[in-house]
Design an enzyme around this catalytic site. Structure first.
Site, PDB file in Angstrom:
ATOM      1  N   SER A 121      16.498  33.266  68.343  1.00  0.00           N
ATOM      2  CA  SER A 121      17.544  32.957  67.370  1.00  0.00           C
ATOM      3  C   SER A 121      18.252  34.220  66.889  1.00  0.00           C
ATOM      4  O   SER A 121      17.613  35.205  66.522  1.00  0.00           O
ATOM      5  CB  SER A 121      16.946  32.232  66.163  1.00  0.00           C
ATOM      6  OG  SER A 121      16.497  30.950  66.526  1.00  0.00           O
ATOM      7  N   HIS A 148      19.106  31.406  59.374  1.00  0.00           N
ATOM      8  CA  HIS A 148      17.728  30.917  59.252  1.00  0.00           C
ATOM      9  C   HIS A 148      16.705  31.989  59.629  1.00  0.00           C
ATOM     10  O   HIS A 148      15.536  31.880  59.263  1.00  0.00           O
ATOM     11  CB  HIS A 148      17.519  29.637  60.071  1.00  0.00           C
ATOM     12  CG  HIS A 148      17.421  29.822  61.547  1.00  0.00           C
ATOM     13  ND1 HIS A 148      18.473  29.577  62.408  1.00  0.00           N
ATOM     14  CD2 HIS A 148      16.376  30.226  62.341  1.00  0.00           C
ATOM     15  CE1 HIS A 148      18.077  29.801  63.651  1.00  0.00           C
ATOM     16  NE2 HIS A 148      16.827  30.200  63.644  1.00  0.00           N
ATOM     17  N   ASP A 168      25.200  28.964  59.881  1.00  0.00           N
ATOM     18  CA  ASP A 168      23.945  29.606  60.264  1.00  0.00           C
ATOM     19  C   ASP A 168      24.167  31.053  60.700  1.00  0.00           C
ATOM     20  O   ASP A 168      23.630  31.509  61.712  1.00  0.00           O
ATOM     21  CB  ASP A 168      23.249  28.823  61.379  1.00  0.00           C
ATOM     22  CG  ASP A 168      21.761  29.166  61.483  1.00  0.00           C
ATOM     23  OD1 ASP A 168      21.259  29.900  60.607  1.00  0.00           O
ATOM     24  OD2 ASP A 168      21.111  28.710  62.448  1.00  0.00           O
TER      25      ASP A 168
END
Length: 315
Positions: free
Chosen positions: A258, A139, A180
């Protein structure tokens, strides 16, 4: 915190036996008397010294405070060293959108943010190997992975083993939305970089210490600390599925963290920081944060590097 205890045992100390190297003989009475007197004086001094030390320990805490201070200082030094050794393996990622398709693909043209591109988002990643492969979340680079306009770019900031900072364009070579995960490749010719040390996630325990390194809100090289709060969690993946076996932690993870590593107290990567629950309407982390377990990453990343697609898409 270690607990220290001192036990004093009341014992009878027998008179010492004096021996020569070759034989054991009784000494003359005068010598024995002198020796016995010395033993008594030594024994009395030992008892007095012992009680003196006990009184010092029982009286407030100068010695105990110094002990605790030394222990806290050691813990702090260990954490500083952990960060210093691990942070060179963590990278800062900027997602850029060019104002126009460049005539050349040179870094100088496409990485000039002020004139030629705008920053659309930031994230983190870590160095997988010495060849310039970077692991991050899908992402974080989803726009680059799905770009059809030719306007999306990725700028990766690194540090080499000598402490020199540099940046390169990151080329996406593989991604897996189901977990992810994504892998970027940067040109590191002329630089020696430091890959992370990989750990395991199948032997983690709730309560053990863990640490997150990343770039929350664009603040580079940020360290947060916490514990493993839970194991075997299920979190949503970008493709609408579920990522099973996720690690839950209270180490702060915010926007920009992230893709960065979650590490243990030895500096080994145990997960990839990926998501957090936020209080509705505030954007503030609730302290319930999640990382993709490193065992899952180790199974999938080699396929992304070699084939560009996950194992599940090849068979």
């Amino acid at each position: 915190m270690a607990m220290f205890s001192i036990s004093l045992h009341s014992k009878h100390f027998p008179s010492p036996m004096l021996t020569t190297p070759s034989s054991t003989k009784c000494l003359p009475s005068a010598t024995a008397a002198i020796t016995s007197r010395r033993a008594m004086v030594f024994g009395s001094g030992f008892v007095i010294a012992s009680w003196f030390n006990l009184a010092n320990l029982n009286s407030p805490p100068l010695a105990l405070a110094e002990l605790l201070q030394d222990e806290l200082q050691q813990e702090e030094d260990n954490l500083v060293q952990l960060f210093q050794e691990t942070s060179p393996s963590v990278v800062f990622i900027k997602d850029l959108e060019l104002t126009k398709v460049p005539k050349t693909s040179s870094d100088e043209v496409m990485l000039n943010e002020d004139e030629d591109a705008k920053v659309e988002g930031t994230g983190s990643g870590f160095i997988w190997d010495k060849f310039g492969h970077i692991v991050t979340n899908y992402h974080v680079v989803a726009k680059l992975a799905t770009d059809t306009s030719g306007l999306q770019r990725c700028k990766v900031f690194l540090v080499d083993t000598k402490g020199n900072s540099f940046y390169r364009e990151g080329k996406i070579i593989g991604f897996d939305p189901a977990y992810d995960l994504a892998v970027l490749k940067v040109d590191v010719d002329g630089y020696e970089i430091k890959p992370v040390a990989l750990g395991q996630s199948n032997n983690l325990n709730v309560g053990q210490s863990c640490f997150a390194i990343g770039n929350p809100y664009g603040y580079e090289n940020t360290l947060t600390t916490g514990v493993v709060s839970g194991l075997g969690r299920e979190i949503p993946s970008p493709n609408g599925g579920a990522i099973r076996g996720a690690i839950q932690t209270d180490a702060a993870i915010n926007a920009g963290n992230s893709g960065g590593p979650l590490i243990d107290s030895r500096g080994h990567v145990i997960g990839v920081n990926t998501s957090t629950f936020t209080r509705k309407g505030t954007g503030v982390s609730s302290g319930v944060n999640f990382a993709i377990p490193i065992d899952t990453v180790i199974r999938n990343v080699p396929y992304l590097i070699v084939y560009g697609t996950p194992y599940s898409n090849r068979f």
